[in-house]
Design a protein around this motif. Structure first.
Motif, PDB file in Angstrom:
ATOM      1  N   ARG A 227       0.833  -1.202   0.000  1.00 17.39           N
ATOM      2  CA  ARG A 227       0.000   0.000   0.000  1.00 17.39           C
ATOM      3  C   ARG A 227       0.873   1.259   0.000  1.00 17.39           C
ATOM      4  O   ARG A 227       0.532   2.250  -0.647  1.00 17.39           O
ATOM      5  N   PHE A 228       1.973   1.210   0.725  1.00 17.51           N
ATOM      6  CA  PHE A 228       2.916   2.343   0.686  1.00 17.51           C
ATOM      7  C   PHE A 228       3.464   2.533  -0.726  1.00 17.51           C
ATOM      8  O   PHE A 228       3.598   3.665  -1.206  1.00 17.51           O
ATOM      9  N   SER A 229       3.782   1.456  -1.403  1.00 19.66           N
ATOM     10  CA  SER A 229       4.317   1.546  -2.759  1.00 19.66           C
ATOM     11  C   SER A 229       3.323   2.229  -3.690  1.00 19.66           C
ATOM     12  O   SER A 229       3.695   3.064  -4.525  1.00 19.66           O
ATOM     13  N   GLY A 230       2.028   1.895  -3.556  1.00 22.67           N
ATOM     14  CA  GLY A 230       1.005   2.550  -4.361  1.00 22.67           C
ATOM     15  C   GLY A 230       0.886   4.026  -4.033  1.00 22.67           C
ATOM     16  O   GLY A 230       0.736   4.872  -4.932  1.00 22.67           O
ATOM     17  N   TYR A 231       0.946   4.352  -2.747  1.00 24.99           N
ATOM     18  CA  TYR A 231       0.916   5.754  -2.294  1.00 24.99           C
ATOM     19  C   TYR A 231       2.082   6.535  -2.899  1.00 24.99           C
ATOM     20  O   TYR A 231       1.907   7.630  -3.455  1.00 24.99           O
ATOM     21  N   GLN A 232       3.260   5.963  -2.808  1.00 25.34           N
ATOM     22  CA  GLN A 232       4.461   6.624  -3.314  1.00 25.34           C
ATOM     23  C   GLN A 232       4.377   6.859  -4.824  1.00 25.34           C
ATOM     24  O   GLN A 232       4.661   7.966  -5.310  1.00 25.34           O
ATOM     25  N   ASP A 233       3.951   5.839  -5.568  1.00 24.72           N
ATOM     26  CA  ASP A 233       3.897   5.969  -7.023  1.00 24.72           C
ATOM     27  C   ASP A 233       2.835   6.976  -7.464  1.00 24.72           C
ATOM     28  O   ASP A 233       3.010   7.673  -8.471  1.00 24.72           O
ATOM     29  N   ALA A 234       1.731   7.068  -6.725  1.00 23.89           N
ATOM     30  CA  ALA A 234       0.696   8.036  -7.076  1.00 23.89           C
ATOM     31  C   ALA A 234       1.217   9.464  -6.910  1.00 23.89           C
ATOM     32  O   ALA A 234       0.958  10.329  -7.756  1.00 23.89           O
ATOM     33  N   LEU A 235       1.958   9.715  -5.837  1.00 21.01           N
ATOM     34  CA  LEU A 235       2.526  11.045  -5.633  1.00 21.01           C
ATOM     35  C   LEU A 235       3.531  11.380  -6.728  1.00 21.01           C
ATOM     36  O   LEU A 235       3.506  12.476  -7.300  1.00 21.01           O
ATOM     37  N   LEU A 236       4.405  10.434  -7.027  1.00 22.28           N
ATOM     38  CA  LEU A 236       5.429  10.680  -8.042  1.00 22.28           C
ATOM     39  C   LEU A 236       4.800  10.942  -9.410  1.00 22.28           C
ATOM     40  O   LEU A 236       5.251  11.813 -10.158  1.00 22.28           O
ATOM     41  N   ALA A 237       3.756  10.186  -9.739  1.00 19.75           N
ATOM     42  CA  ALA A 237       3.097  10.365 -11.042  1.00 19.75           C
ATOM     43  C   ALA A 237       2.440  11.736 -11.144  1.00 19.75           C
ATOM     44  O   ALA A 237       2.299  12.283 -12.244  1.00 19.75           O
ATOM     45  N   ALA A 238       2.058  12.312  -9.991  1.00 21.69           N
ATOM     46  CA  ALA A 238       1.430  13.631  -9.988  1.00 21.69           C
ATOM     47  C   ALA A 238       2.451  14.753  -9.854  1.00 21.69           C
ATOM     48  O   ALA A 238       2.071  15.929  -9.771  1.00 21.69           O
ATOM     49  N   GLY A 239       3.725  14.397  -9.824  1.00 21.00           N
ATOM     50  CA  GLY A 239       4.769  15.407  -9.689  1.00 21.00           C
ATOM     51  C   GLY A 239       4.889  15.967  -8.291  1.00 21.00           C
ATOM     52  O   GLY A 239       5.401  17.077  -8.095  1.00 21.00           O
ATOM     53  N   VAL A 240       4.433  15.207  -7.303  1.00 19.61           N
ATOM     54  CA  VAL A 240       4.489  15.636  -5.905  1.00 19.61           C
ATOM     55  C   VAL A 240       5.635  14.911  -5.200  1.00 19.61           C
ATOM     56  O   VAL A 240       5.769  13.688  -5.301  1.00 19.61           O
ATOM     57  N   GLU A 241       6.436  15.662  -4.479  1.00 19.09           N
ATOM     58  CA  GLU A 241       7.586  15.083  -3.790  1.00 19.09           C
ATOM     59  C   GLU A 241       7.131  14.134  -2.680  1.00 19.09           C
ATOM     60  O   GLU A 241       6.195  14.436  -1.922  1.00 19.09           O
ATOM     61  N   VAL A 242       7.781  12.988  -2.589  1.00 18.07           N
ATOM     62  CA  VAL A 242       7.518  12.042  -1.501  1.00 18.07           C
ATOM     63  C   VAL A 242       8.439  12.418  -0.344  1.00 18.07           C
ATOM     64  O   VAL A 242       9.659  12.261  -0.423  1.00 18.07           O
ATOM     65  N   LYS A 243       7.842  12.917   0.729  1.00 16.42           N
ATOM     66  CA  LYS A 243       8.623  13.363   1.878  1.00 16.42           C
ATOM     67  C   LYS A 243       8.585  12.285   2.954  1.00 16.42           C
ATOM     68  O   LYS A 243       7.549  12.045   3.576  1.00 16.42           O
ATOM     69  N   ARG A 244       9.729  11.640   3.162  1.00 16.33           N
ATOM     70  CA  ARG A 244       9.790  10.495   4.074  1.00 16.33           C
ATOM     71  C   ARG A 244       9.420  10.869   5.500  1.00 16.33           C
ATOM     72  O   ARG A 244       8.913  10.040   6.256  1.00 16.33           O
ATOM     73  N   GLU A 245       9.686  12.138   5.875  1.00  9.31           N
ATOM     74  CA  GLU A 245       9.373  12.550   7.240  1.00  9.31           C
ATOM     75  C   GLU A 245       7.873  12.601   7.493  1.00  9.31           C
ATOM     76  O   GLU A 245       7.430  12.730   8.643  1.00  9.31           O
ATOM     77  N   ARG A 246       7.070  12.506   6.431  1.00 11.18           N
ATOM     78  CA  ARG A 246       5.615  12.504   6.577  1.00 11.18           C
ATOM     79  C   ARG A 246       5.020  11.095   6.543  1.00 11.18           C
ATOM     80  O   ARG A 246       3.799  10.942   6.534  1.00 11.18           O
ATOM     81  N   VAL A 247       5.874  10.093   6.479  1.00 11.88           N
ATOM     82  CA  VAL A 247       5.413   8.704   6.474  1.00 11.88           C
ATOM     83  C   VAL A 247       5.696   8.076   7.837  1.00 11.88           C
ATOM     84  O   VAL A 247       6.824   8.116   8.328  1.00 11.88           O
ATOM     85  N   VAL A 248       4.664   7.527   8.445  1.00 10.06           N
ATOM     86  CA  VAL A 248       4.768   6.889   9.765  1.00 10.06           C
ATOM     87  C   VAL A 248       4.632   5.383   9.588  1.00 10.06           C
ATOM     88  O   VAL A 248       3.682   4.907   8.956  1.00 10.06           O
TER      89      VAL A 248
END
Length: 370
Positions: A227-248
């Motif tokens: 599920r994290f992988s899907g979250y990450q790929d959706a952000l990247l596809a939208a041109g949104v930076e994946v900020k690790r400090e916001r992932v718990v």
């Protein structure tokens, strides 16, 4: 009585050769051509029999050399039983029974099995590998089942119990994984497409105008990672930076603890306008934390769950979530294990596609521009 399928005749012959000692560990099995001539069957029938033996761990193939009787390395010996009379009993092992989404899954399994004159032997592990080991040892000791449907325990971590599943297969007991799977045990699984669930949950928040999207995922279950992988790929596809400090990342113990200090979660999500949660249970915990801390939901933080459980319906703020087709999962798992018992190997894993369910926990930001 109908004659046995021709490939089962070959299986019986191999079992008897092993039991008599004529075929030992490392012995070379007859070639495909020899088996075709010996049994008067097609090459396809022979290949199906060999594939079945390989799935059960009874033989191994060596490219360019042939097929050999296999040894189970955990025990140092071949553990093979002859085909036995059916018990019409299926072992169903889940992490929990009455909690969260498990009751409707089990009910769907039981209904299909009952309609096909199978009974259910139900156990649960509490997502603990020690309890899983105890259950599997009992199954191997009694051998009074025809198949096993199992939800893996802490499937995101290395598990010391996987050899028990290989031994069940070697003894002719088919296994089917539910909800997740162990990557080093090659048996079919029935689950939701967890990658797609994380992806469409995130895409929905993006479509609602959110860019600052955090996430809470479970680290010790394979579903959490996918599920994290899907979250990450959706952000990247939208041109949104994946900020690790916001992932718990959380685990089973933290999720279950009644007195856990969750203050660190809202600190990690401080600058977020939305959050994708591992499941509805996590989403409801986050909702309660926010309300207790005076954080408005969805005004200040939009919350997205996964599973569309009863928790989502009856939350203080009804939860936007992703539909997990849990009754279909139970039905397909029951049908799948019966197919395996009857010698009809499943051709592929079944991963059902989720869909978004809109409720009140997500705010739409009208001035958003992609």
């Amino acid at each position: 009585m109908k004659d046995k399928p021709k490939y089962e005749v070959i299986l019986d012959w191999v079992y008897k050769k092993i039991e008599s000692g004529e075929l030992k560990d490392g012995s070379r099995l007859n070639s495909e051509n020899e088996l075709v001539a010996l049994f008067g069957v097609s090459r396809q029938t022979v290949r199906r029999a060999i594939a079945d033996l390989e799935t059960r761990g009874i033989v191994r193939r060596r490219r360019g050399s042939g097929t050999f009787i296999n040894i189970l390395p955990e025990h140092g010996e071949v553990n093979v039983l002859s085909p036995k009379e059916r018990t019409n009993r299926i072992a169903v092992i889940t992490t929990y029974i009455n909690e969260y989404i498990f009751s409707p899954i089990i009910q769907a399994i039981e209904k299909v099995l009952h309609n096909n004159e199978y009974s259910i032997q139900l156990s649960f592990t509490n997502n603990a590998i020690g309890k899983e080991r105890q259950i599997l040892e009992g199954l191997l000791e009694n051998m009074d089942i025809d198949g096993v449907i199992v939800e893996p325990t802490t499937s995101g971590l290395p598990n010391p119990n996987t050899h028990f599943y290989r031994e069940l297969l070697a003894r002719g007991i088919p296994v089917l994984f539910l909800n997740s799977y162990y990557e080093d045990v090659k048996v079919p699984h029935v689950s939701m497409n967890d990658y797609a669930a994380g992806k469409i949950a995130t895409e929905y928040l993006l479509q609602c105008g959110h860019k600052e999207i955090g996430g809470i995922f479970k680290a010790d279950d394979g579903q959490g990672r996918r599920r994290f992988s899907g979250y990450q790929d959706a952000l990247l596809a939208a041109g949104v930076e994946v900020k690790r400090e916001r992932v718990v990342w959380i685990d089973t113990e933290l999720l279950a603890a009644e007195d856990a200090d969750y203050a660190f979660i809202t600190k990690r999500l401080k600058n977020c306008t939305a959050c994708v949660c591992y499941n509805d249970e996590v989403a409801i915990k986050l909702q309660n934390i926010c309300l207790n801390q005076g954080i408005g939901v969805p005004e200040e933080l939009s919350i997205m769950g996964i599973d569309n459980s009863e928790l989502a319906h009856f939350a203080q703020i009804p939860l936007s979530t992703v539909e997990n087709p849990i009754e279909d999962l139970g039905k397909l798992a029951a049908l799948g294990i019966m197919e395996l018992i009857n010698g009809h190997g499943l051709q592929e894993n079944l991963e059902l596609e989720p869909k978004v369910v809109e409720r009140e926990s997500v705010k739409k930001i009208l001035d958003f521009r992609m």
